[in-house]
Design a protein around this motif. Structure first.
Motif, PDB file in Angstrom:
ATOM      1  N   MET A   1      45.170  75.861  32.157  1.00 23.81           N
ATOM      2  CA  MET A   1      44.132  74.891  32.511  1.00 23.81           C
ATOM      3  C   MET A   1      42.897  75.638  33.009  1.00 23.81           C
ATOM      4  N   SER A   2      41.778  75.142  32.591  1.00 23.80           N
ATOM      5  CA  SER A   2      40.522  75.748  33.040  1.00 23.80           C
ATOM      6  C   SER A   2      40.021  75.037  34.302  1.00 23.80           C
ATOM      7  N   ILE A   3      39.055  75.644  34.932  1.00 26.12           N
ATOM      8  CA  ILE A   3      38.449  75.063  36.136  1.00 26.12           C
ATOM      9  C   ILE A   3      37.830  73.712  35.804  1.00 26.12           C
ATOM     10  N   ARG A   4      37.216  73.608  34.636  1.00 24.04           N
ATOM     11  CA  ARG A   4      36.581  72.357  34.212  1.00 24.04           C
ATOM     12  C   ARG A   4      37.598  71.220  34.131  1.00 24.04           C
ATOM     13  N   GLU A   5      38.758  71.498  33.576  1.00 20.23           N
ATOM     14  CA  GLU A   5      39.799  70.470  33.472  1.00 20.23           C
ATOM     15  C   GLU A   5      40.342  70.078  34.843  1.00 20.23           C
ATOM     16  N   ILE A   6      40.453  71.039  35.735  1.00 22.64           N
ATOM     17  CA  ILE A   6      40.949  70.745  37.083  1.00 22.64           C
ATOM     18  C   ILE A   6      39.956  69.873  37.841  1.00 22.64           C
ATOM     19  N   ILE A   7      38.678  70.207  37.759  1.00 24.20           N
ATOM     20  CA  ILE A   7      37.651  69.402  38.437  1.00 24.20           C
ATOM     21  C   ILE A   7      37.609  67.992  37.852  1.00 24.20           C
ATOM     22  N   ALA A   8      37.699  67.874  36.531  1.00 24.53           N
ATOM     23  CA  ALA A   8      37.698  66.563  35.892  1.00 24.53           C
ATOM     24  C   ALA A   8      38.916  65.753  36.323  1.00 24.53           C
ATOM     25  N   ALA A   9      40.080  66.402  36.380  1.00 28.79           N
ATOM     26  CA  ALA A   9      41.297  65.696  36.797  1.00 28.79           C
ATOM     27  C   ALA A   9      41.195  65.223  38.236  1.00 28.79           C
ATOM     28  N   VAL A  10      40.616  66.051  39.112  1.00 35.02           N
ATOM     29  CA  VAL A  10      40.454  65.661  40.514  1.00 35.02           C
ATOM     30  C   VAL A  10      39.515  64.458  40.623  1.00 35.02           C
ATOM     31  N   PHE A  48      32.467  55.395  39.204  1.00 36.63           N
ATOM     32  CA  PHE A  48      31.645  56.593  39.227  1.00 36.63           C
ATOM     33  C   PHE A  48      32.508  57.858  39.093  1.00 36.63           C
ATOM     34  N   PHE A  49      33.564  57.952  39.891  1.00 36.58           N
ATOM     35  CA  PHE A  49      34.392  59.158  39.850  1.00 36.58           C
ATOM     36  C   PHE A  49      35.128  59.310  38.517  1.00 36.58           C
ATOM     37  N   VAL A  50      35.633  58.204  37.980  1.00 37.20           N
ATOM     38  CA  VAL A  50      36.330  58.283  36.696  1.00 37.20           C
ATOM     39  C   VAL A  50      35.371  58.715  35.592  1.00 37.20           C
ATOM     40  N   VAL A  51      34.190  58.135  35.566  1.00 35.07           N
ATOM     41  CA  VAL A  51      33.231  58.477  34.517  1.00 35.07           C
ATOM     42  C   VAL A  51      32.696  59.898  34.701  1.00 35.07           C
ATOM     43  N   VAL A  52      32.514  60.352  35.926  1.00 36.15           N
ATOM     44  CA  VAL A  52      32.096  61.738  36.142  1.00 36.15           C
ATOM     45  C   VAL A  52      33.173  62.694  35.634  1.00 36.15           C
ATOM     46  N   GLY A  53      34.431  62.363  35.870  1.00 35.77           N
ATOM     47  CA  GLY A  53      35.511  63.178  35.333  1.00 35.77           C
ATOM     48  C   GLY A  53      35.491  63.223  33.813  1.00 35.77           C
ATOM     49  N   LEU A  54      35.215  62.088  33.194  1.00 34.22           N
ATOM     50  CA  LEU A  54      35.112  62.051  31.731  1.00 34.22           C
ATOM     51  C   LEU A  54      33.893  62.818  31.235  1.00 34.22           C
ATOM     52  N   MET A  55      32.802  62.762  32.002  1.00 25.93           N
ATOM     53  CA  MET A  55      31.600  63.506  31.614  1.00 25.93           C
ATOM     54  C   MET A  55      31.846  65.011  31.671  1.00 25.93           C
ATOM     55  N   ILE A  56      32.601  65.447  32.653  1.00 27.06           N
ATOM     56  CA  ILE A  56      32.905  66.868  32.763  1.00 27.06           C
ATOM     57  C   ILE A  56      33.728  67.330  31.565  1.00 27.06           C
ATOM     58  N   MET A  57      34.610  66.484  31.080  1.00 24.76           N
ATOM     59  CA  MET A  57      35.467  66.853  29.951  1.00 24.76           C
ATOM     60  C   MET A  57      34.766  66.743  28.600  1.00 24.76           C
ATOM     61  N   SER A  58      33.653  66.047  28.554  1.00 28.19           N
ATOM     62  CA  SER A  58      32.974  65.822  27.281  1.00 28.19           C
ATOM     63  C   SER A  58      32.157  67.044  26.861  1.00 28.19           C
TER      64      SER A  58
END
Length: 103
Positions: A1-10, A48-58
């Motif tokens: 897992m990358s840092i990006r995926e961890i931040i998005a999951a959080v 907001f948090f769910v969509v920010v997580g999705l934005m990080i993964m996009s």
């Protein structure tokens, strides 16, 4: 897992926890104004948090722009809907002012 995926999951988990708390608040509180407050928090902060997580993964800029538009749409319409529900509650409930004063 990358840092990006961890931040998005959080971010997504935080959003889901906010939605869960809002759901408990809607069912636990008895007065309509309290229920509205719980629902409004879930609708704005949770989304907001769910969509920010999705934005990080996009990876696509256009998808991120769509997510930003979704957040803006909800942040513009939610206060209006909440205000209208509160106004209807105050106009139709005769005991509303007594409940707001506190006993």
């Amino acid at each position: 897992m990358s840092i990006r995926e961890i931040i998005a999951a959080v971010c997504i988990i935080i959003g889901l926890l906010v939605f869960l708390c809002a759901t408990f608040g809607v069912f636990r509180f008895k007065y309509v104004m309290n229920k509205m407050h719980a629902a409004a928090l879930g609708d704005t902060m949770g989304l907001f948090f769910v969509v920010v997580g999705l934005m990080i993964m996009s990876d696509s800029v256009f998808v991120i722009a769509k997510y930003v538009l979704i957040i803006l749409f909800f942040w513009l319409t939610s206060p209006i809907a909440t205000h209208m529900i509160a106004k209807v509650e105050l106009l139709t409930n005769k005991d509303a002012e007594e409940r707001m004063k506190g006993k």
